[in-house]
Design a protein around this motif. Structure first.
Motif: not given
Ligand SMILES: [Zn+2]
Ligand SMILES: [Zn+2]
Lengths: 97, 286, 286, 97
Positions: C212-220
């Motif tokens: 989920l951290q990677a997901l937020e990083a990609i979204k950001l």
């Protein structure tokens, strides 16, 4: 009657890509049910390719219906009588992996 | 290590290696022993199967089965973190086995480089305690479900597409949990079925759902916590929202797990025949 | 590949490799280009850093920084899926770099085999667009927070213990999001702080939160979706429950991001000095 | 007054490892607030090592208080007046990685 309709799993693509639709159903002599809601949705919300959402008088196979996050099979299914402020969620099943 | 009880079968090396699990209250050496004595079958070594296999291989599970009929393609690597650039072109099961064995050389790994059919699936499923459905198409999902019901195996099922995921445990007998056919007696029309190849998927969404599959497998095998049965988790990565919905119980009318089932000897195709476009139409193989 | 617009800078190989992301509506070639032009710093190559690094390395991100001062230990392998039995004894950053480069040889990787201090952190953080806090102790979490606020970087923070995890994005300026000190102006008493070494953690819980951290990083980085800001996700793996709580906004009284900050030049220790027992007391290095 | 108290992140370890506590507070002349709830909890629920939960008249640093999933800082903090059926969640911050 005020309801919140929600769509997930791709079902929202048939409803303008919008996942949440607050709706107000008109006054009715007979109580609103999911069966009559589906007719109303087809006539008022679902503009294109209704066969991808509705089949006969129900939703097409592969779509789950949840009333306030509970499977409609645990309630009365198509005959469930809608209540003010109900949340109706339509989830299209995912298959990717 | 202190405070570890001595009446167990783990070696000192195992106690050391799994110490951060052993000290968990609600887990302990006996859960670790159960894990060591257990087996899991991962069907599909792609986006979901990658994290599920990595976490189960790491956990101290005794035996892991890996099923896939595909080869590693460059377009898999953005989400299928068990594979490597150097294994592009190899079979997915071989590539996944390589990584799992590098992480845990004690793990027994069985590989099945084949397309599952109603002819071969029961013979594979029967050798495992829990099955993880990490596949990418409707037909195989019905096939796996039927095999699990007929073999009395719990089935941890996840699916992903775009930014979304779904997770549940089917056929969990202890709680009278439904099977896939209880919820979906009819298959969806072919034109409504999207695949990761069609519409894409974001890697970390697979990571989230596949990790949660491994978590449910560990809980189920070690008998800790509440299994996600009679419930389904819906994940929307774009809005970062998580929602748990309450599902129906096992349906007496179900064609495979009901009181008068029509599917009794081996898995059957879903009633409304259709095929996915992610791979050759599979109607013929069923 | 059809339907991919041509006014972009991606090579044919990149279009092929990332095709399953490119075809995502809400993503497309321009998001992929932004990812290629972006950088992320992962602090801590352990339970959370492993999946976060694997998914960011796979995604097509341009440059990845990896920070850790530790070496791979056998007791890490039950949850830190980026490491291998063969890299036990090597530095964690070297081990993580090896796996990331095997997955994606085009990715630029910077490694920092060091203990972060208030002296060195600003010089590292400034080179990255987004920072992921994957560390395991309170003191470092304050240090990273201060550095991110002083450097105007968004901070994607996750933490895990036992069967639980927490996730949020700190210092997200676009939405007036709070920083770590806004929520926790005072550090907790040392005796209330548990670590993964003390009380354990289950691997797939790390997998879920790190993904989920990677997901937020990609979204950001690609500017898609709703960033988890002003909200915190609470995950309980044992009961499989997910809960999102609503957090306060940026606090005018905050010592680092407030209207009259006392921390202005470089990170400061938390007000109530304490140390974790996962590693040597770090009070002296701050 | 009926409330649901919940604990997460390890805070439940101080309350018999039970994550959910339905409680009924006695009638009171002055309205119940979180400040008075904490006193009641110390006297009625928290049997051992109260200093790991309460410091002064508030919770110790590192514990978040949520009223119906909203940070108490967005409400009145210690002075928030409790309402019938409120859900009060105490979250201990995690630091592992
Ligand atoms: Zn069934
Ligand atoms: Zn602040």
């Amino acid at each position: 009657m005020h309801l919140t309709l929600e769509f997930a799993g791709g079902a929202e693509l048939l409803f303008g890509k919008q996942k949440t639709h607050p709706v107000d159903l008109p006054e009715s002599q007979t109580p609103w049910t999911i069966r009559t809601l589906l007719v109303w949705m087809r006539d008022n919300l679902l503009r294109e390719r209704p066969e991808l959402f509705i089949q006969g008088d129900s939703v097409r196979p592969g779509i789950l219906v949840l009333v306030n996050d509970t499977d409609w099979e645990l309630l009365d299914g198509l005959n469930y009588q809608l209540k003010e402020n109900d949340n109706i969620l339509f989830v299209s099943t995912l298959h990717g992996g | 290590m202190t405070n570890i009880v001595r009446n167990h079968s783990l070696s000192n090396a195992e106690v050391q290696r799994y110490s951060r699990q052993l000290i968990l209250s609600d887990f302990g050496v006996h859960a670790q022993e159960r894990l060591k004595d257990s087996s899991a079958l991962i069907i599909g070594c792609g986006g979901l199967g990658s994290p599920a296999a990595l976490y189960l291989a790491s956990s101290g599970l005794g035996r892991l089965g890996l099923v896939d009929h595909d080869e590693v393609d460059m377009s898999n690597l953005h989400r299928q973190i068990i594979h490597r650039e150097s294994t592009v072109g190899k079979t997915k099961v071989e590539s996944a086995q390589l990584t799992c064995s590098q992480i845990n050389s004690s793990l027994k790994i069985d590989t099945y480089n084949l397309l599952l059919t109603s002819e071969n699936i029961l013979d594979i499923v029967k050798h495992y305690d829990v099955i993880l459905d990490c596949t990418d198409n409707v037909i195989t999902r019905y096939l796996i479900n039927d095999a699990c019901v007929l073999s009395h195996k719990p089935l941890i099922s996840a699916s992903v597409i775009r930014f979304e995921g779904q997770l549940t445990v089917w056929n969990y007998l202890e709680k009278n949990g439904p099977c896939y056919r209880c919820l979906y007696p009819q298959a969806p029309p072919a034109e409504t079925v999207s695949t990761c190849s069609d519409v894409g998927v974001l890697g970390p969404v697979c990571g989230t759902l596949g990790s949660l599959q491994a978590l449910e497998a560990i809980k189920l095998l070690t008998k800790i916590g509440d299994v996600l049965c009679n419930r389904m988790l819906l994940v929307d990565g774009l809005s970062m929202s998580f929602r748990t919905i309450k599902l129906r119980h096992r349906q007496p009318t179900c064609a495979v797990c009901g009181t008068n089932p029509s599917i009794v000897d081996r898995p059957a195709p879903p009633p409304a025949g259709q095929c996915t476009n992610d791979q050759p139409c599979r109607k013929n193989v069923l």
